[in-house]
Design a protein around this motif. Structure first.
Motif, mmCIF file in Angstrom:
data_model
loop_
_atom_site.group_PDB
_atom_site.id
_atom_site.type_symbol
_atom_site.label_atom_id
_atom_site.label_comp_id
_atom_site.label_asym_id
_atom_site.label_seq_id
_atom_site.Cartn_x
_atom_site.Cartn_y
_atom_site.Cartn_z
ATOM 1 N N GLN A 62 9.948 12.375 0.726
ATOM 2 C CA GLN A 62 10.608 11.039 0.927
ATOM 3 C C GLN A 62 10.457 9.946 0.279
ATOM 4 O O GLN A 62 11.095 9.459 0.276
ATOM 5 C CB GLN A 62 10.625 11.379 2.765
ATOM 6 N N CYS A 63 9.108 9.610 0.189
ATOM 7 C CA CYS A 63 8.968 8.576 -0.395
ATOM 8 C C CYS A 63 9.565 8.243 -1.749
ATOM 9 O O CYS A 63 9.834 7.375 -2.301
ATOM 10 C CB CYS A 63 7.930 8.212 -0.414
ATOM 11 N N ALA A 64 9.225 9.967 -2.220
ATOM 12 C CA ALA A 64 9.194 10.585 -3.881
ATOM 13 C C ALA A 64 11.142 10.204 -4.282
ATOM 14 O O ALA A 64 11.550 9.225 -5.006
ATOM 15 C CB ALA A 64 8.632 10.721 -4.374
ATOM 16 N N ILE A 65 11.149 10.175 -3.589
ATOM 17 C CA ILE A 65 13.668 10.507 -2.632
ATOM 18 C C ILE A 65 13.599 9.522 -2.982
ATOM 19 O O ILE A 65 14.729 9.199 -4.055
ATOM 20 C CB ILE A 65 13.534 11.881 -1.908
ATOM 21 N N ASN A 66 13.278 8.219 -2.476
ATOM 22 C CA ASN A 66 13.673 7.300 -1.952
ATOM 23 C C ASN A 66 13.219 5.982 -2.794
ATOM 24 O O ASN A 66 13.182 4.956 -2.493
ATOM 25 C CB ASN A 66 13.933 6.471 -0.895
ATOM 26 N N ASN A 67 12.845 6.456 -3.913
ATOM 27 C CA ASN A 67 11.354 5.949 -4.946
ATOM 28 C C ASN A 67 10.781 4.496 -3.737
ATOM 29 O O ASN A 67 11.176 3.229 -4.327
ATOM 30 C CB ASN A 67 12.932 5.259 -5.801
ATOM 31 N N LEU A 68 9.833 5.082 -2.630
ATOM 32 C CA LEU A 68 9.571 4.117 -1.893
ATOM 33 C C LEU A 68 8.326 4.201 -2.282
ATOM 34 O O LEU A 68 7.048 4.980 -3.118
ATOM 35 C CB LEU A 68 9.776 4.077 -0.609
ATOM 36 N N GLN A 69 7.115 3.776 -2.278
ATOM 37 C CA GLN A 69 5.629 3.778 -1.880
ATOM 38 C C GLN A 69 5.082 3.919 -0.839
ATOM 39 O O GLN A 69 5.855 3.222 0.064
ATOM 40 C CB GLN A 69 5.015 1.516 -1.935
ATOM 41 N N MET A 70 4.185 4.875 -0.526
ATOM 42 C CA MET A 70 3.533 5.162 0.553
ATOM 43 C C MET A 70 2.876 4.457 1.603
ATOM 44 O O MET A 70 3.820 4.213 2.751
ATOM 45 C CB MET A 70 2.443 6.804 0.780
ATOM 46 N N ARG A 75 2.835 0.727 6.157
ATOM 47 C CA ARG A 75 2.598 -0.153 6.169
ATOM 48 C C ARG A 75 4.403 -1.171 7.614
ATOM 49 O O ARG A 75 3.781 -1.315 8.522
ATOM 50 C CB ARG A 75 2.461 -1.696 5.443
ATOM 51 N N ASP A 76 4.941 -0.546 6.934
ATOM 52 C CA ASP A 76 6.158 -1.153 8.493
ATOM 53 C C ASP A 76 6.578 -0.635 9.384
ATOM 54 O O ASP A 76 6.418 -1.057 10.070
ATOM 55 C CB ASP A 76 7.651 -1.177 7.054
ATOM 56 N N LEU A 77 5.953 1.136 9.303
ATOM 57 C CA LEU A 77 6.039 1.762 10.313
ATOM 58 C C LEU A 77 5.310 0.835 11.642
ATOM 59 O O LEU A 77 5.336 0.946 13.046
ATOM 60 C CB LEU A 77 5.476 3.356 10.155
ATOM 61 N N LEU A 78 3.728 0.820 10.542
ATOM 62 C CA LEU A 78 2.949 0.079 11.662
ATOM 63 C C LEU A 78 2.992 -1.200 12.041
ATOM 64 O O LEU A 78 2.724 -1.523 13.225
ATOM 65 C CB LEU A 78 1.447 0.297 11.379
ATOM 66 N N GLU A 79 3.122 -2.045 11.208
ATOM 67 C CA GLU A 79 4.723 -3.337 12.284
ATOM 68 C C GLU A 79 5.533 -2.751 12.463
ATOM 69 O O GLU A 79 5.080 -3.976 13.703
ATOM 70 C CB GLU A 79 4.509 -4.068 10.682
ATOM 71 N N LYS A 80 6.143 -2.300 12.938
ATOM 72 C CA LYS A 80 7.324 -2.082 13.997
ATOM 73 C C LYS A 80 6.410 -1.197 15.155
ATOM 74 O O LYS A 80 6.755 -1.955 15.867
ATOM 75 C CB LYS A 80 8.036 -1.365 12.926
ATOM 76 N N HIS A 81 5.369 -0.627 15.260
ATOM 77 C CA HIS A 81 4.564 0.313 16.051
ATOM 78 C C HIS A 81 4.437 -1.116 17.038
ATOM 79 O O HIS A 81 3.384 -1.327 18.053
ATOM 80 C CB HIS A 81 4.277 1.487 15.477
ATOM 81 N N PHE A 82 2.751 -2.000 16.225
ATOM 82 C CA PHE A 82 2.754 -3.049 16.765
ATOM 83 C C PHE A 82 2.820 -4.203 16.075
ATOM 84 O O PHE A 82 1.966 -5.091 15.229
ATOM 85 C CB PHE A 82 1.060 -2.274 16.298
#
Length: 92
Positions: A62-70, A75-82
């Motif tokens: 999914q990161c490759a498809i969207n040209n994102l860094q894993m 980090r974004d997911l962890l920031e949202k959760h914590f």
């Protein structure tokens, strides 16, 4: 050997940096020297986790498809959760 000659050029570390900034960097070598007119970056801590091969594949694809860094996405997911402002004291 091919006889190819490799030369190394020296780069002047003081270009754009004051002598005091260079002195501070030498004293505190664990951090990168600040770029001119750029705020100092936060020193990051490494977090190692084990995930299943299936989850790793899904994240990576999914990161490759969207040209994102894993790492950025996790980090974004962890920031949202914590979130930082939970009203509790910070721990390191």
């Amino acid at each position: 050997m091919s006889g190819k000659k490799v030369t190394f050029s020296s780069r002047r570390p003081s270009e754009g940096l004051s002598t005091s900034a260079i002195d501070k960097w030498v004293q505190h070598r664990d951090t990168a020297p600040p770029e001119p007119d750029e705020p100092r970056k936060i020193k990051m801590k490494r977090l190692t986790i084990d995930v299943s091969p299936s989850l790793h594949r899904r994240i990576k694809s999914q990161c490759a498809i969207n040209n994102l860094q894993m790492a950025d996405e996790i980090r974004d997911l962890l920031e949202k959760h914590f979130p930082e402002n939970l009203g509790q004291g910070a721990t390191s």
